[in-house]
Design an enzyme around this catalytic site. Structure first.
Site, PDB file in Angstrom:
ATOM      1  N   ASP A 111       2.934   2.305   7.899  1.00 10.83           N
ATOM      2  CA  ASP A 111       2.258   2.808   6.467  1.00 10.83           C
ATOM      3  C   ASP A 111       0.706   2.372   6.378  1.00 10.83           C
ATOM      4  O   ASP A 111       0.156   3.106   5.992  1.00 10.83           O
ATOM      5  CB  ASP A 111       2.962   2.461   5.482  1.00 10.83           C
ATOM      6  CG  ASP A 111       4.626   2.646   5.360  1.00 10.83           C
ATOM      7  OD1 ASP A 111       5.026   3.379   6.256  1.00 10.83           O
ATOM      8  OD2 ASP A 111       5.251   2.569   4.390  1.00 10.83           O
ATOM      9  N   ASP A 199      -2.240   7.202   3.390  1.00  9.62           N
ATOM     10  CA  ASP A 199      -1.295   5.945   4.301  1.00  9.62           C
ATOM     11  C   ASP A 199      -1.241   6.343   5.676  1.00  9.62           C
ATOM     12  O   ASP A 199      -1.098   7.821   6.044  1.00  9.62           O
ATOM     13  CB  ASP A 199       0.195   6.163   3.489  1.00  9.62           C
ATOM     14  CG  ASP A 199       0.377   5.270   2.304  1.00  9.62           C
ATOM     15  OD1 ASP A 199      -0.807   5.002   1.812  1.00  9.62           O
ATOM     16  OD2 ASP A 199       1.237   5.081   1.964  1.00  9.62           O
ATOM     17  N   HIS A 248       4.789  10.145   3.446  1.00 10.75           N
ATOM     18  CA  HIS A 248       5.013   9.901   4.745  1.00 10.75           C
ATOM     19  C   HIS A 248       5.717  11.087   5.825  1.00 10.75           C
ATOM     20  O   HIS A 248       6.709  11.449   5.407  1.00 10.75           O
ATOM     21  CB  HIS A 248       5.765   8.514   5.112  1.00 10.75           C
ATOM     22  CG  HIS A 248       4.969   7.195   4.519  1.00 10.75           C
ATOM     23  ND1 HIS A 248       5.566   6.227   3.930  1.00 10.75           N
ATOM     24  CD2 HIS A 248       3.801   7.407   3.763  1.00 10.75           C
ATOM     25  CE1 HIS A 248       4.499   5.580   3.510  1.00 10.75           C
ATOM     26  NE2 HIS A 248       3.568   6.126   3.200  1.00 10.75           N
ATOM     27  N   ASP A 250       7.204  10.968   8.690  1.00  6.02           N
ATOM     28  CA  ASP A 250       7.939  10.739   9.927  1.00  6.02           C
ATOM     29  C   ASP A 250       9.452  10.594   9.376  1.00  6.02           C
ATOM     30  O   ASP A 250      10.161  10.345  10.282  1.00  6.02           O
ATOM     31  CB  ASP A 250       7.522   9.309  10.346  1.00  6.02           C
ATOM     32  CG  ASP A 250       7.422   8.335   9.426  1.00  6.02           C
ATOM     33  OD1 ASP A 250       7.532   8.531   8.377  1.00  6.02           O
ATOM     34  OD2 ASP A 250       7.004   6.956   9.897  1.00  6.02           O
ATOM     35  N   CYS A 354       9.019   3.881  10.899  1.00 11.53           N
ATOM     36  CA  CYS A 354       7.998   3.299   9.992  1.00 11.53           C
ATOM     37  C   CYS A 354       8.152   1.713  10.135  1.00 11.53           C
ATOM     38  O   CYS A 354       6.949   1.132   9.832  1.00 11.53           O
ATOM     39  CB  CYS A 354       8.884   3.380   8.631  1.00 11.53           C
ATOM     40  SG  CYS A 354       9.461   4.907   8.167  1.00 11.53           S
TER      41      CYS A 354
HETATM   42  N1  GLY Z   1       9.609  10.636   3.290  1.00 12.03           N
HETATM   43  C1  GLY Z   1      10.502   9.670   3.540  1.00 12.03           C
HETATM   44  C2  GLY Z   1      11.851  10.116   3.334  1.00 12.03           C
HETATM   45  O1  GLY Z   1      12.442  11.270   3.441  1.00 12.03           O
HETATM   46  O2  GLY Z   1      12.553   9.287   2.718  1.00 12.03           O
END
Ligand code: GLY
Length: 374
Positions: A111, A199, A248, A250, A354
């Site tokens: 992150d 991030d 995020h 990923d 992560c």
């Molecule tokens: N973006 C992170 C999740 O799907 O929890």
């Protein structure tokens, strides 16, 4: 005396052979107190609502055991592993612009740290409770800087994170999932365009091209900042309608090897944004479903951490041990699956991707998308 090779920093993509990586640590992790961007990410049925403070001791011990085992698995495969140094996350953060009574943790290095070639860039971050998290990585980054004369240690401008950074309508006591999906589909995210925010885990590296998710934790000014900071790269903004909590990239979009990407079938990349991949003969396929209906207790992330995998090289992928459907899919795609037990560490901030940050992968900066969109 045991001699350790000097560190070299270099990583241009998500799949070349991994040689050196940082793995996070759960020690001292907190559920942070309410603040605008954190509130926007916590679902209304979450067991995290209304609580904050240090996480239960036994969960931290279990999380650390799993992270230590993951680090050992990587070491046994010849990959060098370093770990961050946690700070005291019970300390408040006070700046001229905001106060928060405690912090977060240093389990998800992905992150905070963005490695592009010989540079590691500390992200601005967009949660107040994560403002000082970069300090956990400074002992490592200073050592890398002393070892590697080519290493560029960079830090993006620290944001002010005043109330102007966050949309007030996300502060409502109750927001239906339908409303959230409508907002995120039209890119009405919790963060405003007050100042650049990003991030590092919103960025995927494809050699000369960086693909960046516009969502809760990264705004358009953050993407523009990255564009100016990496003038030799092409920076592409993407977003994924279907995700009510877009933070995020990923657990949504996961390159496996040159030419092949897994996409979360609930959060498909819009047609217009697929063009760059299609024109360069990259295939985007639906990821397998998660093995679980619910995330583990006190977890911010969704069940789609199933696709938060770590590629060790274009033929070898670490997959969380209980994610049997994801493992089967990767096996069918002709890649070796390395099972890693990590589910009980998800609550600290994510899965296998992560919980790591690249230091060294073999390979150079390639152009995977010579045909660019109009
Ligand atoms: N973006 C992170 C999740 O799907 O929890």
């Amino acid at each position: 005396m045991h001699s350790i090779e000097p560190v070299r920093v270099s990583s241009w993509n998500e799949w070349d052979p991994l040689r050196h990586v940082i793995v996070g640590v759960a020690t001292g992790s907190h559920v942070p107190p309410p603040e605008p961007a954190v509130n926007a990410k916590v679902p209304e049925d979450s067991d995290m609502l209304g609580i904050h403070g240090i996480r239960p001791k036994e969960t931290i011990e279990k999380g650390n055991e799993l992270l230590d085992n993951f680090a050992d698995t990587l070491r046994h495969r010849g990959i060098r592993v370093d770990r961050p140094t946690p700070i005291d996350f019970s300390q408040p953060v006070q700046t001229p612009d905001f106060h928060t009574s405690s912090q977060f943790g240093c389990m998800p290095p992905r992150d905070v740290l963005l490695t592009v070639g010989s540079e590691i860039l500390e992200a601005t971050m967009s949660y107040r409770c994560r403002w000082f998290e970069y300090l956990c990585y400074r002992p490592l980054l200073q050592r890398f800087w002393e070892d590697d004369p080519e290493f560029r240690h960079e830090a993006a401008p620290k944001p002010r994170l005043t109330d102007r950074d966050y949309r007030k309508d996300y502060l409502a006591d109750s927001i239906s999932e339908e409303q959230r999906l409508e907002w995120t589909a039209r890119k009405h995210f919790v963060t405003t365009e007050e100042e650049p925010l990003f991030d590092a885990a919103d960025v995927l590296r494809f050699g000369r091209d960086l693909v960046v998710q516009h969502g809760f934790t990264t705004n358009l000014k953050g993407i523009e900042w990255l564009r100016r900071h990496f003038p030799d790269h092409r920076v592409h903004a993407v977003n994924f309608p279907g995700d009510p909590y877009p933070i995020h990239i990923d657990a949504t979009f996961t390159p496996l090897r040159p030419g092949l990407i897994l996409n979360n079938p609930k959060r498909r990349l819009p047609d217009e944004q697929r063009k760059i991949f299609e024109r360069n003969n990259w295939e985007i396929i639906d990821a397998a479903p998660p093995a679980h209906n619910q995330p583990p207790p006190l977890c911010y992330s969704s069940v789609w951490l199933s696709m938060n995998i770590l590629v060790l090289d274009p033929k070898t992928v670490c997959v969380e041990k209980s994610e049997v459907y994801q493992a089967e899919q990767i096996d069918r795609l002709g890649m070796e699956v390395v099972e890693v037990e990590l589910r009980d560490a998800y609550a600290f901030g994510g899965g296998l991707h992560c919980s790591t940050a690249d230091v060294l992968r073999e390979g150079d900066c390639e152009d995977y998308f010579p045909v660019q969109p109009d």
